[in-house]
Design a protein around this motif. Structure first.
Motif, PDB file in Angstrom:
ATOM      1  N   ARG A   1       0.765  -1.062  -0.266  1.00  0.00           N
ATOM      2  CA  ARG A   1      -0.179  -0.355   0.263  1.00  0.00           C
ATOM      3  C   ARG A   1       0.793   1.213  -0.161  1.00  0.00           C
ATOM      4  NH1 ARG A   1      -5.175   0.472   1.743  1.00  0.00           N
ATOM      5  NH2 ARG A   1      -4.584   2.511   2.153  1.00  0.00           N
ATOM      6  N   GLU A   2       1.111   2.122  -0.798  1.00  0.00           N
ATOM      7  CA  GLU A   2       1.244   3.467  -0.479  1.00  0.00           C
ATOM      8  C   GLU A   2       0.970   4.025   0.628  1.00  0.00           C
ATOM      9  OE1 GLU A   2      -3.294   5.547   0.485  1.00  0.00           O
ATOM     10  OE2 GLU A   2      -2.124   3.206  -0.824  1.00  0.00           O
TER      11      GLU A   2
ATOM     12  N   MET B   1       6.318  -2.036  -6.202  1.00  0.00           N
ATOM     13  CA  MET B   1       4.902  -1.201  -6.676  1.00  0.00           C
ATOM     14  C   MET B   1       4.485  -1.097  -5.481  1.00  0.00           C
ATOM     15  SD  MET B   1       2.175  -3.414  -9.143  1.00  0.00           S
ATOM     16  CE  MET B   1       3.444  -3.396 -10.589  1.00  0.00           C
TER      17      MET B   1
ATOM     18  N   LEU C   1       0.557   0.579  -3.998  1.00  0.00           N
ATOM     19  CA  LEU C   1      -0.964   0.715  -4.634  1.00  0.00           C
ATOM     20  C   LEU C   1      -1.738   1.554  -3.657  1.00  0.00           C
ATOM     21  CD1 LEU C   1      -0.943  -2.757  -6.816  1.00  0.00           C
ATOM     22  CD2 LEU C   1      -0.244  -0.294  -7.343  1.00  0.00           C
TER      23      LEU C   1
ATOM     24  N   ALA D   1      -6.039  -3.405  -5.290  1.00  0.00           N
ATOM     25  CA  ALA D   1      -5.094  -3.248  -6.660  1.00  0.00           C
ATOM     26  C   ALA D   1      -3.660  -4.143  -5.407  1.00  0.00           C
ATOM     27  CB  ALA D   1      -4.519  -2.020  -6.812  1.00  0.00           C
TER      28      ALA D   1
END
Length: 314
Positions: free
Chosen positions: A194-195, A222, A224, A229
């Motif tokens: 997660r961000e 990554m 997200l 997502a």
């Protein structure tokens, strides 16, 4: 003197103005003023110093304030203790929930709650914490459920549920068939996270730091902005992640993802209920919060997996 007057006095003292207190209590300002005057007549002393800028407590008011606060706390405790005996409640329950709680945790609890309390209609908004706070302050929501503690002078915060993040891996991954793994082995693989700033990510990083793991070793390929997502990316084999088992129950049942324990590391987190300090929660809200404390998400999941009724208690 009665409890209603003490509640009004406490709200005026906390809010610092008659108009703000009237708005919080859903009363007219003259009605609030009249109740304060009645209380002052009862004690024969002025409780508030009125000025054009802000209401201030007199010495008598300062003496009364802790007693008013204790009476409200006692009333709330009585509501909480008695709520489990009341099964014919009626009304609507307006609450806000942050993303993980609203989309993945509460849905598994709302069904059993509705069967136990069929006359309470739950109206839930899934929003971020700032939006929930704003609507509570505007008296548009009774309370909210959020993933981390906040600080606000007018909002009460109390722990209500616990959750725990687990390692989530795609089916067919080398770690998928192991019951538990070591963190040093997990860090050898790329991660989909997660961000920065999300509650899920914060819990994971804080525990790794507490266990003296170097965050720079975490290969985040990554980042997200949603749990959905992240799950899709992990399914595609882009990396591993840390999520609540409640959020991947469907994917695990379909054989798309696996939940794996990490030895000697526990990513536990607390969920919190927030509400206005100056307002008494309606009985349906107290009942719902009491229900959540008695039925933790992991207990619900285990009971559903085994086809057993949910057990009470934490």
């Amino acid at each position: 003197m009665n409890f209603h007057q003490l509640h009004i006095f406490y709200t005026v003292a906390e809010r610092g103005s008659f108009s703000s207190a009237a708005q919080a209590l859903h009363m007219t300002q003259p009605a609030v003023t009249m109740q304060i005057q009645s209380l002052e007549d009862y004690f024969g002393a002025k409780l508030l110093k009125r000025s054009t800028k802000k209401i201030e407590l007199s010495e008598a008011g300062k003496t009364l304030l802790p007693y008013a606060k204790r009476s409200i706390e006692l009333f709330r405790e009585a509501d909480q203790s008695m709520s489990s005996f009341t099964h014919m409640l009626e009304g609507r329950l307006h609450l806000g929930a942050s993303l993980t709680i609203g989309e993945y945790v509460l849905p598994r609890l709302l069904g059993p709650f509705g069967r136990e309390f069929p006359h309470i209609r739950v109206m839930m908004k899934v929003m971020n914490t700032a939006q929930i706070m704003d609507e509570i302050l505007k008296n548009q929501l009774s309370f909210g459920l959020i993933e981390g503690p906040i600080q606000h002078a007018d909002i009460a915060v109390e722990p209500v549920m616990q959750d725990e993040l687990k390692l989530i891996v795609p089916a067919g991954h080398p770690l998928a068939e192991q019951q538990s793994v070591q963190m040093k082995d997990v860090l050898a693989y790329p991660f989909v996270l997660r961000e920065q700033g999300s509650g899920t990510r914060q819990v994971m990083e804080e525990e790794l730091i507490r266990k003296s793991f170097d965050l720079s070793r975490l290969d985040a390929v990554m980042e997200l902005g949603s749990t959905g997502a992240v799950k899709s990316a992990v399914e595609e084999g882009l990396g591993l992640t840390m999520l609540s088992p409640s959020s991947v129950k469907h994917e695990v049942a379909l054989g798309l993802l696996k939940v794996v324990d990490i030895e000697d590391v526990s990513f536990k987190r607390q969920f919190y209920a927030i509400h206005l300090k100056s307002s008494l929660l309606p009985i349906p809200a107290v009942t719902f919060l009491t229900y959540l404390r008695r039925h933790q998400p992991e207990q619900m999941t285990e009971a559903q997996d085994k086809g057993q009724p949910q057990k009470e208690g934490v």
